[in-house]
Design an enzyme around this catalytic site. Structure first.
Site, short mmCIF file in Angstrom:
data_model
loop_
_atom_site.label_atom_id
_atom_site.label_comp_id
_atom_site.label_asym_id
_atom_site.label_seq_id
_atom_site.Cartn_x
_atom_site.Cartn_y
_atom_site.Cartn_z
N HIS A 105 -0.75 -0.86 8.80
CA HIS A 105 -2.07 -0.05 8.28
C HIS A 105 -2.96 -1.59 9.10
CE1 HIS A 105 -5.57 -0.29 5.71
NE2 HIS A 105 -5.65 0.48 5.56
N ASP A 156 -0.93 7.03 2.93
CA ASP A 156 -0.77 8.70 3.15
C ASP A 156 1.10 8.86 2.98
OD1 ASP A 156 -3.62 7.38 5.24
OD2 ASP A 156 -3.05 9.22 3.62
C1 SDX Z 1 -5.08 5.09 7.16
O1 SDX Z 1 -8.56 1.82 7.67
C2 SDX Z 1 -8.16 1.94 6.71
O2 SDX Z 1 -8.60 1.41 5.30
C3 SDX Z 1 -7.53 3.53 6.80
C4 SDX Z 1 -7.72 3.95 5.53
C5 SDX Z 1 -7.93 4.19 4.57
O3 SDX Z 1 -7.83 4.23 3.28
O4 SDX Z 1 -9.24 4.62 5.23
O5 SDX Z 1 -6.25 3.64 4.78
C6 SDX Z 1 -6.40 5.73 5.13
O6 SDX Z 1 -5.19 6.00 7.75
C7 SDX Z 1 -4.08 5.11 6.72
C8 SDX Z 1 -2.84 4.73 8.31
C9 SDX Z 1 -2.62 5.94 8.05
N1 SDX Z 1 -2.08 6.23 9.91
C10 SDX Z 1 -0.83 6.34 10.34
O7 SDX Z 1 -0.16 6.50 9.13
C11 SDX Z 1 0.00 6.63 11.09
C12 SDX Z 1 1.22 5.99 11.75
N2 SDX Z 1 -0.08 4.15 12.01
C13 SDX Z 1 -0.21 4.12 12.86
O8 SDX Z 1 -0.51 5.06 13.58
C14 SDX Z 1 -0.65 2.38 12.93
O9 SDX Z 1 -0.40 1.95 11.53
C15 SDX Z 1 -2.24 2.23 12.32
C16 SDX Z 1 -3.40 3.31 12.76
C17 SDX Z 1 -2.30 2.46 10.93
C18 SDX Z 1 -2.70 0.84 12.78
O10 SDX Z 1 -2.74 0.91 13.82
P1 SDX Z 1 -3.43 -0.66 14.51
O11 SDX Z 1 -3.85 -2.12 13.15
O12 SDX Z 1 -4.28 -1.08 15.74
O13 SDX Z 1 -2.24 -1.46 14.88
P2 SDX Z 1 -1.68 -1.50 16.15
O14 SDX Z 1 -1.17 0.36 16.88
O15 SDX Z 1 -1.77 -1.94 17.45
O16 SDX Z 1 0.77 -1.56 15.99
C19 SDX Z 1 0.78 -2.77 16.19
C20 SDX Z 1 2.11 -2.83 16.11
C21 SDX Z 1 2.95 -1.79 18.26
O17 SDX Z 1 3.42 -2.58 18.59
P3 SDX Z 1 3.42 -3.49 19.28
O18 SDX Z 1 2.66 -2.45 20.88
O19 SDX Z 1 3.63 -4.61 19.25
O20 SDX Z 1 5.10 -3.49 20.31
O21 SDX Z 1 2.95 -1.84 16.05
C22 SDX Z 1 3.30 -0.86 16.07
C23 SDX Z 1 2.87 -0.21 17.46
O22 SDX Z 1 3.45 0.62 18.28
N3 SDX Z 1 3.52 0.53 15.28
C24 SDX Z 1 4.09 1.55 14.63
C25 SDX Z 1 3.52 2.11 13.98
N4 SDX Z 1 2.93 1.58 13.07
C26 SDX Z 1 1.71 0.01 14.23
N5 SDX Z 1 4.76 2.00 15.08
C27 SDX Z 1 5.98 2.68 14.86
N6 SDX Z 1 5.35 3.57 14.18
C28 SDX Z 1 4.28 2.96 13.70
N7 SDX Z 1 3.28 3.80 12.30
#
Ligand code: SDX
Length: 428
Positions: A307, A364
């Site tokens: 998140h 989610d």
């Molecule tokens: C919602 O914003 C809100 O409040 C949203 C929400 C709401 O109520 O409106 O809470 C609802 O959208 C919840 C999130 C739902 N999405 C998912 O579950 C999709 C999977 N999650 C990711 O795509 C990700 O965690 C996000 C999009 C939710 C957050 O992304 P960020 O904050 O931009 O973090 P990032 O992509 O920069 O990741 C940081 C690191 C990366 O690794 P490094 O480059 O540091 O090595 O964490 C890794 C990412 O690759 N990472 C994951 C991951 N989420 C982040 N690796 C594997 N699986 C994951 N799910």
């Protein structure tokens, strides 16, 4: 802590005011940055470090896993209130008195009819159209039938437009499901409460009476409360920026529906179930999928994990996980993918990759398991998220309009070509 921040560039110092939020958050007010420095801007893709507004609606603390709507703790609202009352709270700033709630509920019911010509638009969609695409289109189309909801000049007009939006969107959502199933559309039943009406519109078929199950009604009511608002998330920021051009309520909400659809945002609840089903089909080997999620060469992500703000447990995930056990038990449902979800969570929370990146289950991760148990089809999960988030979108839109905020227009850093002369085709 001081009241100003100093920026020093090329030996010149610039001062900017520090502003503090009610809960001790601190922001540097850079409203005058460009003007006072001769054109300097900040750069922050995804706005990870940038506040777009001040707001009184929702407070969340990502480190402590706190979420409050208008100062009330989510856990207490989920326990003691109901979705429509929480909708009133986030939109109109206070919990309603009995009379205020009665007027709110009856005004919403008075707008629950949809113009029959809207069905002609629905007929234009292919049967397998995704319900989120249908919902976004029909929501925008409401403007054509309700022009008044566009020119909102005073609180009373705003109140009526808000009740219209809350009344009509769930009907359109149920029509999207009926379209998918090839069944006739239902109309609102004003003898039912808001949540009962949503369930009956979605599931009632002409050949049978639909029997409301209080377990299902209460589970959906609580689930929608957990989705009501979440400060400046992707879809809410979209609603605010579209509304900042003074586009109407329906057009702004329609844009929010489209933003929510993405699998990185609200679309994740559908993606989680699809992920869990594929793990189940693949023999339930969760370790294999944890490795895939950690492998940078593999595009697979652990959907429902991670998140932007929560670097600790998402408080909503905690409530939903508990509710999933209770709802499935009371409905007598054994869902193998719930066990896979729990195993996945347990392995991930012990794994260095997830611990280091503070990746926890988000809202989610478990919500789809409850929707499934309630008989809601997977492709409708994000539509349910949209219904839940609707009061938050409306509240944020209303706050932006009442604060007379300027049109949203971010700057950029240009890194393209310098000036070059036009070349005729012979010279290329
Ligand atoms: C919602 O914003 C809100 O409040 C949203 C929400 C709401 O109520 O409106 O809470 C609802 O959208 C919840 C999130 C739902 N999405 C998912 O579950 C999709 C999977 N999650 C990711 O795509 C990700 O965690 C996000 C999009 C939710 C957050 O992304 P960020 O904050 O931009 O973090 P990032 O992509 O920069 O990741 C940081 C690191 C990366 O690794 P490094 O480059 O540091 O090595 O964490 C890794 C990412 O690759 N990472 C994951 C991951 N989420 C982040 N690796 C594997 N699986 C994951 N799910």
């Amino acid at each position: 802590m001081s009241d100003t921040a100093i920026l020093e560039i090329d030996g010149k110092k610039y001062e900017f005011p520090i502003i503090r939020g009610t809960e001790g958050e601190v922001a540097i007010d850079i409203k005058k940055l460009r003007g006072s420095t001769g054109g300097l801007i900040t750069l922050d893709p995804g706005y990870k470090n940038t506040g777009s507004c001040t707001s009184k609606i929702t407070f969340l603390d990502g480190e402590k896993g706190i979420l409050r709507y208008r100062g009330y703790a989510l856990e207490e609202l989920a326990e003691n209130s109901n979705f429509l009352e929480v909708a009133y709270l986030v939109i109109f700033e206070e919990l309603p008195t009995k009379e205020q709630f009665k007027k709110f509920e009856s005004t919403i019911k008075s707008y629950s009819m949809i113009n029959e010509e809207m069905k002609d638009i629905l007929d234009g969609f292919p049967k397998n159209a995704h319900p989120m695409g249908i919902l976004s289109s029909l929501t925008s189309a409401l403007t054509a039938f309700n022009p008044k909801a566009v020119a909102i000049e005073n609180e009373e007009e705003m109140y009526q437009a808000i009740c219209k939006t809350l009344a009509k969107i769930p009907v359109l959502a149920s029509w999207a499901l009926k379209k998918n199933r090839g069944y006739p559309m239902n109309y609102s039943n004003n003898n039912l409460n808001y949540i009962e009406n949503i369930l009956e519109m979605m599931f009632k078929i002409p050949t049978e009476t639909y029997k409301l199950d209080p377990v299902v009604v209460n589970a959906l009511d609580q689930l929608l409360i957990l989705h009501v608002d979440h400060e400046q998330n992707c879809s809410t920021s979209t609603v605010r920026i579209v509304g900042s051009s003074h586009a109407g309520m329906f057009a702004s909400i329609s844009a929010g529906v489209s933003a929510l659809w993405g699998p990185l945002h609200g679309g994740a609840n559908q993606a989680v179930i699809e992920m869990l089903e594929s793990i189940a089909k693949d023999g339930g080997d969760v370790e294999k999928y944890i490795l895939k999620a950690k492998d940078k060469k593999d595009p697979f992500r652990l959907m429902g994990f991670g998140h932007r703000v929560y670097k600790n447990f998402d408080p909503r995930a905690r409530i939903i996980k508990k509710s999933a056990d209770e709802v499935l038990a009371s409905l007598g449902i054994e869902d193998p993918i719930l066990e896979i979800a729990k195993k996945l969570e347990a392995v991930a929370l012990e794994d260095e990759y997830f611990i280091k990146r503070k990746l926890y289950p988000n809202v989610d991760f478990y919500s789809g398991i409850i929707y499934r148990a309630l008989g809601i089809p997977t492709e409708m999960f994000t539509v349910m998220f949209a219904i839940g988030r609707l009061p938050g979108w409306i509240a944020q839109w209303r706050e932006m309009r009442l604060n007379k905020e300027p049109i949203g227009r971010p700057r950029q850093l240009y890194i393209g070509e310098k000036y070059r002369e036009f070349l005729t085709v012979e010279k290329r």
